[in-house]
Write an enzyme that holds these catalytic residues in place. Structure first.
Site, PDB file in Angstrom:
ATOM      1  N   ARG A  29      -2.702  -5.727   3.372  1.00 32.03           N
ATOM      2  CA  ARG A  29      -2.388  -5.746   1.941  1.00 32.03           C
ATOM      3  C   ARG A  29      -2.671  -7.128   1.354  1.00 32.03           C
ATOM      4  NH1 ARG A  29      -0.552  -0.835   0.864  1.00 32.03           N
ATOM      5  NH2 ARG A  29       0.470   0.236   2.593  1.00 32.03           N
ATOM      6  N   ILE A  31      -2.217 -10.381  -0.761  1.00 33.33           N
ATOM      7  CA  ILE A  31      -1.013 -11.166  -1.012  1.00 33.33           C
ATOM      8  C   ILE A  31      -0.693 -11.223  -2.510  1.00 33.33           C
ATOM      9  CG2 ILE A  31      -2.068 -13.467  -1.308  1.00 33.33           C
ATOM     10  CD1 ILE A  31       0.061 -14.501   0.695  1.00 33.33           C
ATOM     11  N   VAL A  96     -12.622 -16.068  -0.945  1.00 25.37           N
ATOM     12  CA  VAL A  96     -12.520 -16.182   0.517  1.00 25.37           C
ATOM     13  C   VAL A  96     -13.872 -15.769   1.088  1.00 25.37           C
ATOM     14  CG1 VAL A  96     -11.355 -15.415   2.611  1.00 25.37           C
ATOM     15  CG2 VAL A  96     -10.043 -15.682   0.493  1.00 25.37           C
ATOM     16  N   HIS A 100     -15.101  -8.946   2.466  1.00 30.17           N
ATOM     17  CA  HIS A 100     -13.956  -8.033   2.415  1.00 30.17           C
ATOM     18  C   HIS A 100     -14.163  -7.036   1.299  1.00 30.17           C
ATOM     19  CE1 HIS A 100     -13.203 -11.765   0.200  1.00 30.17           C
ATOM     20  NE2 HIS A 100     -12.620 -11.017  -0.727  1.00 30.17           N
ATOM     21  N   HIS A 102     -12.277  -4.791  -1.356  1.00 32.52           N
ATOM     22  CA  HIS A 102     -11.004  -4.563  -2.028  1.00 32.52           C
ATOM     23  C   HIS A 102     -10.872  -3.056  -2.246  1.00 32.52           C
ATOM     24  CE1 HIS A 102     -10.268  -8.758  -3.608  1.00 32.52           C
ATOM     25  NE2 HIS A 102     -11.572  -8.833  -3.425  1.00 32.52           N
TER      26      HIS A 102
HETATM   27  P1  5GP Z   1     -11.959 -12.503  -3.402  1.00 31.85           P
HETATM   28  O1  5GP Z   1     -11.478 -13.287  -4.597  1.00 31.85           O
HETATM   29  O2  5GP Z   1     -12.605 -13.425  -2.392  1.00 31.85           O
HETATM   30  O3  5GP Z   1     -12.810 -11.320  -3.724  1.00 31.85           O
HETATM   31  O4  5GP Z   1     -10.653 -11.892  -2.735  1.00 31.85           O
HETATM   32  C1  5GP Z   1      -9.804 -12.651  -1.917  1.00 31.85           C
HETATM   33  C2  5GP Z   1      -8.465 -11.969  -1.937  1.00 31.85           C
HETATM   34  O5  5GP Z   1      -7.704 -12.494  -0.864  1.00 31.85           O
HETATM   35  C3  5GP Z   1      -7.661 -12.191  -3.209  1.00 31.85           C
HETATM   36  O6  5GP Z   1      -7.388 -10.943  -3.832  1.00 31.85           O
HETATM   37  C4  5GP Z   1      -6.403 -12.897  -2.722  1.00 31.85           C
HETATM   38  O7  5GP Z   1      -5.241 -12.488  -3.400  1.00 31.85           O
HETATM   39  C5  5GP Z   1      -6.364 -12.535  -1.255  1.00 31.85           C
HETATM   40  N1  5GP Z   1      -5.711 -13.515  -0.406  1.00 31.85           N
HETATM   41  C6  5GP Z   1      -5.878 -14.858  -0.449  1.00 31.85           C
HETATM   42  N2  5GP Z   1      -5.135 -15.444   0.513  1.00 31.85           N
HETATM   43  C7  5GP Z   1      -4.484 -14.433   1.165  1.00 31.85           C
HETATM   44  C8  5GP Z   1      -3.570 -14.427   2.273  1.00 31.85           C
HETATM   45  O8  5GP Z   1      -3.204 -15.459   2.852  1.00 31.85           O
HETATM   46  N3  5GP Z   1      -3.103 -13.212   2.673  1.00 31.85           N
HETATM   47  C9  5GP Z   1      -3.490 -12.049   2.062  1.00 31.85           C
HETATM   48  N4  5GP Z   1      -2.963 -10.919   2.530  1.00 31.85           N
HETATM   49  N5  5GP Z   1      -4.360 -12.033   1.028  1.00 31.85           N
HETATM   50  C10 5GP Z   1      -4.851 -13.212   0.582  1.00 31.85           C
END
Ligand code: 5GP
Ligand code: ZN
Length: 114
Positions: A29, A31, A96, A100, A102
């Site tokens: 899930r 965060i 990140v 991944h 979503h």
């Molecule tokens: P992006 O912005 O790279 O598409 O998505 C990265 C996602 O990772 C974000 O939705 C963010 O909330 C989530 N995220 C960042 N750090 C953590 C963490 O330490 N644990 C979890 N479970 N999600 C994280």
């Protein structure tokens, strides 16, 4: 990658609420959830962005979608609908750099996203 947040989650060095794991894929899930269901589905392998994918990764990317479909069913989202999205690079919102998916659902989702 020793400095990658999601590699640390895969390794169990940083806690996460796992909803799925298998030989290739881990899901947990988000965060900071943006919908009642917000799950991140990642390969165990460190791949920074979509730009780093090659043909050999095609089965792995397929596995990410199969896990997304399974979790959507588990969460009761199959009929109402859900969104599966992968951001590539900062201009699209990637924060990140370990690919991944979503999985978002449980509320109306508008289009186009911002
Ligand atoms: P992006 O912005 O790279 O598409 O998505 C990265 C996602 O990772 C974000 O939705 C963010 O909330 C989530 N995220 C960042 N750090 C953590 C963490 O330490 N644990 C979890 N479970 N999600 C994280
Ligand atoms: Zn990584």
């Amino acid at each position: 990658m020793s400095d990658c947040l999601f590699c640390k989650i895969v390794a169990g060095d940083i806690p996460a609420e796992l909803v799925h794991e298998d030989a290739r894929v881990v899901a947990f899930r988000d965060i900071n959830p943006q919908a009642p269901t917000h799950v991140l589905i990642i390969p165990r392998e460190h791949i920074p962005t979509i730009n780093d994918l090659d043909a050999a990764h095609e089965p792995l990317v397929g596995a990410l979608f199969s896990v997304a479909k399974k979790i959507a069913g588990d969460e009761g989202l199959s009929d109402d609908g859900y969104r599966v999205v992968m951001n590539c690079n900062e201009g699209a919102g990637q924060s990140v750099f370990h690919i991944h998916l979503h999985l978002l659902g449980g509320r109306p989702l508008h289009w186009p996203p911002g």
